[in-house]
Scaffold this motif. Structure first.
Motif, PDB file in Angstrom:
ATOM      1  N   SER A 420       0.762  -1.191   0.066  1.00  0.00           N
ATOM      2  CA  SER A 420      -0.327  -0.034  -0.039  1.00  0.00           C
ATOM      3  C   SER A 420       0.845   1.331  -0.158  1.00  0.00           C
ATOM      4  O   SER A 420       0.490   2.174  -0.763  1.00  0.00           O
ATOM      5  N   ALA A 421       1.776   1.290   1.057  1.00  0.00           N
ATOM      6  CA  ALA A 421       2.939   2.458   0.863  1.00  0.00           C
ATOM      7  C   ALA A 421       3.460   2.532  -0.427  1.00  0.00           C
ATOM      8  O   ALA A 421       3.896   3.725  -0.984  1.00  0.00           O
ATOM      9  N   ALA A 425       3.704   5.740  -2.929  1.00  0.00           N
ATOM     10  CA  ALA A 425       4.999   6.457  -3.236  1.00  0.00           C
ATOM     11  C   ALA A 425       5.314   6.359  -4.798  1.00  0.00           C
ATOM     12  O   ALA A 425       5.505   7.237  -5.499  1.00  0.00           O
ATOM     13  N   SER A 426       4.792   5.285  -5.527  1.00  0.00           N
ATOM     14  CA  SER A 426       4.922   5.232  -6.871  1.00  0.00           C
ATOM     15  C   SER A 426       4.035   6.037  -7.735  1.00  0.00           C
ATOM     16  O   SER A 426       4.450   6.825  -8.578  1.00  0.00           O
ATOM     17  N   ARG A 427       3.004   6.151  -7.268  1.00  0.00           N
ATOM     18  CA  ARG A 427       2.031   7.283  -7.877  1.00  0.00           C
ATOM     19  C   ARG A 427       2.453   8.890  -7.709  1.00  0.00           C
ATOM     20  O   ARG A 427       2.534   9.449  -8.619  1.00  0.00           O
ATOM     21  N   GLU A 428       2.998   9.070  -6.506  1.00  0.00           N
ATOM     22  CA  GLU A 428       3.814  10.238  -6.308  1.00  0.00           C
ATOM     23  C   GLU A 428       4.885  10.473  -7.264  1.00  0.00           C
ATOM     24  O   GLU A 428       5.206  11.647  -7.946  1.00  0.00           O
ATOM     25  N   SER A 429       5.814   9.387  -7.414  1.00  0.00           N
ATOM     26  CA  SER A 429       6.568   9.448  -8.229  1.00  0.00           C
ATOM     27  C   SER A 429       6.172   9.685  -9.604  1.00  0.00           C
ATOM     28  O   SER A 429       7.226  10.463 -10.438  1.00  0.00           O
ATOM     29  N   ARG A 431       3.587  11.083 -10.862  1.00  0.00           N
ATOM     30  CA  ARG A 431       2.984  12.466 -11.029  1.00  0.00           C
ATOM     31  C   ARG A 431       4.437  13.428 -11.220  1.00  0.00           C
ATOM     32  O   ARG A 431       4.280  14.401 -12.048  1.00  0.00           O
ATOM     33  N   ARG A 432       5.451  13.169 -10.468  1.00  0.00           N
ATOM     34  CA  ARG A 432       6.705  13.786 -10.554  1.00  0.00           C
ATOM     35  C   ARG A 432       7.205  13.725 -12.027  1.00  0.00           C
ATOM     36  O   ARG A 432       7.614  14.807 -12.719  1.00  0.00           O
ATOM     37  N   LEU A 433       7.294  12.608 -12.493  1.00  0.00           N
ATOM     38  CA  LEU A 433       7.869  12.154 -13.724  1.00  0.00           C
ATOM     39  C   LEU A 433       7.041  12.715 -15.050  1.00  0.00           C
ATOM     40  O   LEU A 433       7.558  13.425 -16.057  1.00  0.00           O
ATOM     41  N   ASP A 434       5.807  12.872 -14.665  1.00  0.00           N
ATOM     42  CA  ASP A 434       4.776  13.522 -15.775  1.00  0.00           C
ATOM     43  C   ASP A 434       5.113  15.088 -15.634  1.00  0.00           C
ATOM     44  O   ASP A 434       5.241  15.799 -16.800  1.00  0.00           O
TER      45      ASP A 434
END
Length: 531
Positions: A420-421, A425-429, A431-434
């Motif tokens: 879950s964590a 963390a992957s979704r936030e990463s 978003r930054r890559l976008d």
């Protein structure tokens, strides 16, 4: 003596390595081998020195255990840990002392209470070493770990008060309480002060070798300063360790990796040394009982050992269920412990080297110049309790856990929490890559790096979800595991090529070490992902 101790350390490490290699319980094997080695003719006599244990062995082990402990878990279980770490040692001191006073001939009450205080605290080394091996559930390990971190301070304070009464010095209950309060508050203040100072210094240095070197001297310096001002060195070391363990997330990755490796190596050395040293004490203690009735001594030993074990049960069950019965808030907040789990907490009360160190610290004479009453008997009874609990409870603890069905489901919970964590963390990463991709022109070669990083982030997410539904019985290879295996093969090939280049004289050793360090970090990252 120094040569004998060095020999003990070398033998202990070799034996512990063999035990770990063949899956044996190193603490128990080392105690048994120590018992046998002590009777070999010509074996140098190695007497346990209290200063060696209290100033050189106990601080780093407590500090390491505190750093690996969870402050949140200890705080969440502070009531249960407080009852075990403060109430239980005092209760055991009284119960064992009264039983010894009624059983052991010519043993005054004050000296009997000294014996009770000596055998009161379960040992941090024993609880952690055996508990890890038998696979205790995490909450039980938190209770035992938190207890063993703090109960030494309670028991040693009770020991000082009882010893003062036994040797003829004045010691009242209020003096004992004030001594404990001053020691506890002083240890807390010193531990926090050291924690703040060392944390700031290590962050300011940003030098991994020096940061680790400073971490190595922290437990010794903290313990020494606290004891010099008559505060609790145990509490000071534990508080500093908990504080710095929480702050370790702010350190660089190289320091954390280095600290972990160094700490585990020191723990393995000291734990092995301690357990072998315990076994080696038997011949010396038996010689001190020359002329005594061995029938009476055997009866005394059996009774004191039984009282030590039973006193823990007499305290643990009421301390677990009475607060729940008296407080609806506790019933709503905490899950009700099963009687089987409480039994395991009661059975996991192995004693260790701290008890022996306290016993050896008993003076030879009282204030009036006479011999300390039954000192040899107290030392031998302490040894029986330490070895008896290690061998009786230590060898049966794993069987008890399996028999009672106290299986740890922590691994499954950890996999769910990690997945879950990691997903977040992957979704936030991503978003930054976008955002980064939107800033780059369409044909910019840096977009290739963004795509590679996106694949890496996806792989991280997949690792958590792939492992979530896998148990010990699942032996199939997941896609991520297959990728890691192939990456590992490539790393081995590259490592082999670099070594061949050095052997052929194309690169020197400095270049080889740089290359191997980078490959080692890559391999270590994969190992952590697998773990």
């Amino acid at each position: 003596m120094s040569a004998s101790l060095l020999l003990v350390a070398v033998v202990a490490v070799v034996l512990a390595a063999l035990c770990r290699r063949y899956g044996l319980s190193a603490p128990l094997i080392l105690v048994v081998i120590g018992l046998g080695i002590g009777w070999i003719p010509g074996t140098p006599e190695v007497t346990l020195e209290p200063e060696l244990v209290l100033f050189l062995i106990l601080p780093p082990l407590l500090y390491s255990a505190a750093q690996e402990s969870s402050y949140q878990a200890i705080r969440a279980n502070r009531r249960a840990i407080g009852l075990l770490a403060i109430g239980l040692p005092l209760f055991s001191t009284v119960i064992v002392g009264l039983v010894a006073y009624a059983t052991v001939p010519h043993l005054p009450l004050a000296a009997a209470l000294v014996l009770g205080a000596v055998v009161a605290p379960p040992d941090a080394v024993s609880a952690q070493a055996i508990g890890r091996r038998v696979g205790l559930p995490r909450r039980i390990m938190t209770l035992l770990g938190g207890e063993s971190l703090l109960n030494d301070a309670t028991a040693l304070t009770a020991f000082r008060v009882a010893l003062a009464a036994a040797v003829g010095a004045t010691a009242s209950v209020w003096e004992g309480l004030s001594t404990f309060a001053i020691a506890a508050v002083g240890g807390l203040v010193i531990g926090l002060a050291v924690g703040f100072a060392v944390s700031w210094l290590r962050l300011w240095l940003t030098d991994p070798p020096m940061e680790t070197a400073i971490g190595l001297v922290v437990p010794f310096g903290t313990y020494y300063v606290a004891e010099e001002i008559h505060a609790s060195g145990v509490i000071a070391v534990v508080v500093a360790g908990l504080f710095l363990g929480q702050r370790s997330v702010r350190l660089g990755y190289a320091t954390r990796l280095q600290d972990d490796a160094v700490r585990k190596s020191i723990d393995a050395l000291l734990e092995s040394f301690v357990f072998l040293l315990i076994g080696l004490q038997l011949p010396f203690l038996i010689r001190g009982l020359a002329g005594e009735s061995w029938v009476q001594i055997a009866i005394d030993a059996a009774v004191v050992l039984a009282a030590t074990i039973l006193a823990r049960f007499l305290w643990v069950y009421p301390a677990t269920y009475l607060p729940r019965a008296l407080s609806s808030k506790i019933r709503r907040r905490e899950e009700r412990p099963t009687p089987r789990a409480v039994f395991i907490v009661g059975w996991a009360g192995m004693r260790g080297v701290v008890s022996l160190a306290a016993a050896f610290a008993i003076p030879l004479t009282t204030d009036d110049g006479g011999p300390f009453p039954a000192r040899a008997e107290i030392l031998f009874l302490t040894f029986v309790v330490v070895v008896g609990t290690l061998l009786l409870q230590g060898t049966t603890l794993g069987w008890m856990i399996r028999r009672l069905g106290i299986g740890a489901d922590d691994a499954a919970k950890d996999r769910l929490a990690y997945a879950s964590a990691q997903d977040r963390a992957s979704r936030e990463s991503e978003r930054r890559l976008d955002e980064l991709a939107a800033e780059l022109p369409e044909n910019d070669p840096r977009r290739h790096q963004v795509a590679m990083l996106r694949k890496w982030v996806t792989t991280q997410r997949n690792v958590g979800w792939e492992e979530l539904g896998r148990g010990p019985e699942d032996i199939g290879e997941s896609p991520t595991a297959a990728g890691n295996r192939m990456r590992m093969d490539l790393l081995q090939i590259q490592r082999k090529v670099f070594i061949e280049e050095r052997d052929d004289g194309h690169i020197d050793d400095e270049v080889l070490r740089t290359a191997l360090r980078r490959l080692d970090f890559a391999e270590g990252q994969m190992d952590r992902e697998v773990d």
